[in-house]
Design an enzyme around this catalytic site. Structure first.
Site, PDB file in Angstrom:
ATOM      1  N   CYS A   3       0.658  -1.136  -0.064  1.00 34.79           N
ATOM      2  CA  CYS A   3       0.046   0.131   0.012  1.00 34.79           C
ATOM      3  C   CYS A   3       0.777   1.306  -0.179  1.00 34.79           C
ATOM      4  CB  CYS A   3      -1.033   0.176   1.075  1.00 34.79           C
ATOM      5  SG  CYS A   3      -2.134   1.189   1.036  1.00 34.79           S
ATOM      6  N   HIS A  32      -3.181  -5.286   0.380  1.00 33.92           N
ATOM      7  CA  HIS A  32      -2.704  -5.739   2.095  1.00 33.92           C
ATOM      8  C   HIS A  32      -2.660  -7.142   1.988  1.00 33.92           C
ATOM      9  CE1 HIS A  32      -2.684  -1.620   4.035  1.00 33.92           C
ATOM     10  NE2 HIS A  32      -3.525  -1.438   2.967  1.00 33.92           N
ATOM     11  N   GLU A  40      -1.422  -8.757   4.161  1.00 36.57           N
ATOM     12  CA  GLU A  40      -1.548  -9.272   5.675  1.00 36.57           C
ATOM     13  C   GLU A  40      -2.737  -9.487   5.952  1.00 36.57           C
ATOM     14  OE1 GLU A  40      -1.003  -6.338   4.599  1.00 36.57           O
ATOM     15  OE2 GLU A  40      -1.384  -4.734   5.953  1.00 36.57           O
TER      16      GLU A  40
END
Ligand code: XMP
Length: 606
Positions: free
Chosen positions: A80, A172, A174
């Site tokens: 990002c 993202h 994660e």
């Protein structure tokens, strides 16, 4: 043993810590570094990951950081904001605009080691305002994004420069909503950086034991042991490192504990062989005296934190052990949510991060062996240390205890923006066949990583969990000033909600203790206690019977790291129990279940 490690550069919010957890899940050490740390602190890692940021734009002044990291001969991956920074640094162009939010399809356009083993189209999760519009000469596009099959294409959703070993993705990886984000991170950590998976909780114990011994030397530690998972694991770990003679445990009954909690905590420490220097003090008069008449949540938190230290110091003097280090079971979220990292705003002050403790930390008088761990990791550690399963999986209980669940009020209705909010709330609720009332009190929440102190809404009627959650979501999106939604479990829509003047008193705490006990027993009895991550019970000084009786709120949540949470559905049998037992308590006139996700509401009400 020297572990291969990845540095995660923390540009704020909760992203960096989630990334670190994901890397650690692969048994590779990940350490958080601040963007402006000197370059020496970035050396020695096998790779760097630059996190996203909740507030920074690649244009912002704030985005100044140690760009010498780009000269390091190790792979760098950006997510990002990190992706945009990498693109910019190597001659790319970033523009405002091209916002994407939520689930998006990533179309992989070139073979890259980051995407090894993935399908040509992958679901990813986006949350950005700025966009990479051009890339530098060494870079190529390896993925673009598209919302739906016919959606507009966003270029440069993923880029790499294989020779430079620089990689960036706009999404993202994660978060769980990026379905194969874990594979992407593993590709980077293992294939690109060549890390070996040696960082395990077993090794963590060994490393911490050595660290504790080095830090404490021939001294001793005095630990505030509440009996919660964190302080208990800390106690056992310190006990392992120092032996029971050099570990003093102090359990303080602050008057804000659950029913019978202190008794069972003391028994548990005895059973674990840590009873040699186990001290107990009933300091409820100190705490309740200092809290008398206080209404503001942050003030209450500060007072509780300060009194803990005062009691600790007084007891240390009494026992003649004031030179000992102060041990605390602080875990990572406790520090980030108090603004412990440079770019995280204060959401609220945790009891173990009040100014006195901060000062003691500066003086090197505090030891916190779990400060880098998340709750899941602490529990894994606890299991390895042989702690009882019941203890490890017991619901977390905050340091300030019932103090943050006993809402206080001066009895003056807080109706500042009601005219604006009430009609909008009623309109949305009615779409779901519900009645919606804005309550004239406020509770703490978190929006875009900032603390909010806003009104709850109570929905009344029968609509089913799905519709309730949807109604709540719509209200949060469309009505500014609302951070919490409740579902009324009482017998009908209340005619009025009248704030009652209420502060921290023993009778109110006893009432809350009883309600908390009844609700917890019901969860246990119906076999769902361990399915639910935490279930605070709050006493809210709103009367709906015109006689001053208060309202009880049950807040069951699912969570993993407490950074985010989802409201849990309670089975009919539990709802029936709650209605029968809690509404029957003298002094209670209303009952509701909190159906708010975090964000926008925090798990606790204060
Ligand atoms: P919130 O309310 O911020 O809470 O969603 C996240 C988790 O932290 C716990 N919590 C605390 N724990 N001291 C603690 O030890 C505190 O001051 C404190 N405040 C919140 C909360 O119970 C939840 O598990």
């Amino acid at each position: 043993m020297k572990h291969d490690a990845i540095a995660v550069i923390d540009f704020g919010g909760q992203y960096a810590h989630l990334i670190a957890t994901r890397v650690r899940d692969l048994k590779v050490l990940a350490e958080i570094r601040q963007p402006e740390d000197p370059i020496e602190m970035f050396r020695g890692y096998k790779g760097l990951i630059i996190s996203g940021s909740p507030s920074l734009s690649a244009f912002g002044e704030d985005s100044a950081y140690t760009t010498a990291i780009y000269d390091l001969p190790v792979p760098i991956l950006g997510f990002c904001f990190g992706h945009q920074e990498i693109a910019k640094h190597y001659g790319g162009k970033i523009i405002h605009g091209g916002r994407e939010w939520g689930h998006t399809n990533l179309e992989i356009t070139a073979e890259s080691p980051v995407f090894k083993g993935l399908a040509p189209v992958e679901q990813v999760w986006m949350s950005h305002f700025d966009t990479v519009a051009e890339i530098g000469p060494d870079f190529r596009e390896i993925g673009c994004s598209r919302l739906g099959a016919d959606g507009e294409i966003h270029r440069y959703a993923a880029i790499d420069a294989p020779k430079l070993r620089r990689y960036g993705v706009q999404f993202h990886p994660e978060v769980d909503d990026t379905i194969h984000g874990g594979t992407m991170i593993a590709n980077f950590v293992f294939d690109i950086c060549g890390c070996r998976p040696t960082w395990t909780m077993g090794n963590y114990i060994d490393a911490q034991v050595a660290k504790i011994r080095e830090r404490v030397g021939s001294g001793s530690v005095f630990l505030l042991a509440s009996g919660g998972v964190d302080s208990t694991v800390t106690a056992v770990l310190l006990g392992r490192a120092l032996g029971p003679d050099r570990l003093h445990l102090l359990h303080v009954d602050n008057g804000l504990m659950r029913k019978d909690e202190s008794r069972s905590v003391l028994a548990a420490f005895q059973a674990m062989g840590l009873g040699r220097n186990l001290h107990f003090i009933d300091a409820s008069d100190d705490f309740l005296g200092a809290l008398a008449g206080v209404i503001e949540p942050e003030k209450k938190r500060r007072i509780i934190g300060d009194i803990f230290i005062r009691v600790f110091e007084r007891e240390a003097r009494r026992l003649g052990i004031e030179g000992h280090l102060l041990g605390q079971g602080t875990i990572y979220p406790d520090t980030i949510e108090t603004g412990g990292t440079k770019r995280a705003d204060t959401i609220k002050t945790h009891h173990n991060r009040v100014p006195i403790v901060e000062e003691m930390i500066r003086q090197g008088r505090v030891i916190e062996p779990l400060a880098d761990l998340y709750k899941v990791e602490v529990r894994e550690l606890g299991e390895l240390l042989g702690l009882d399963k019941d203890l490890i999986w017991k619901h977390p209980f905050p340091g300030p205890g019932l103090g943050v669940r006993l809402l206080c009020s001066n009895g003056v209705p807080d109706r500042k923006e009601f005219e604006r909010m009430a009609p909008a709330v009623r309109r949305i609720a009615s779409k779901y066949g519900l009645a919606g009332d804005v309550l004239p009190i406020r509770s703490v929440g978190v929006k875009a990583d900032l603390r909010s102190y806003e009104h709850p809404v109570m929905l009344s009627g029968e609509a089913g969990w799905e519709a309730l959650f949807e109604a709540a979501g719509t209200i949060f999106r469309e009505v500014e000033g609302i951070n919490r939604c409740l579902w009324n479990l009482g017998p009908g829509r209340p005619a009025a909600f009248v704030p009652v003047a209420a502060t921290v008193t023993r009778p109110r705490l006893d009432l809350l203790r009883e309600a908390d006990h009844l609700a917890t027993e019901s969860l246990r009895c119906h076999g769902i206690y361990y399915d639910i991550w935490q279930c605070p019970i709050c006493l809210v000084p709103l009367s709906i019977d015109g006689k001053g009786s208060e309202m009880v709120v049950v807040r069951p949540v699912h969570s993993e790291r407490a950074m985010t949470a989802a409201p849990a559905r309670l089975p009919e049998a539990v709802l029936k129990d709650l209605r029968e037992c809690i509404l029957a308590l003298p002094g209670v006139s209303g009952l509701a279940v909190d159906i708010t996700s975090k964000p926008p509401g925090t798990i606790e009400w204060e």
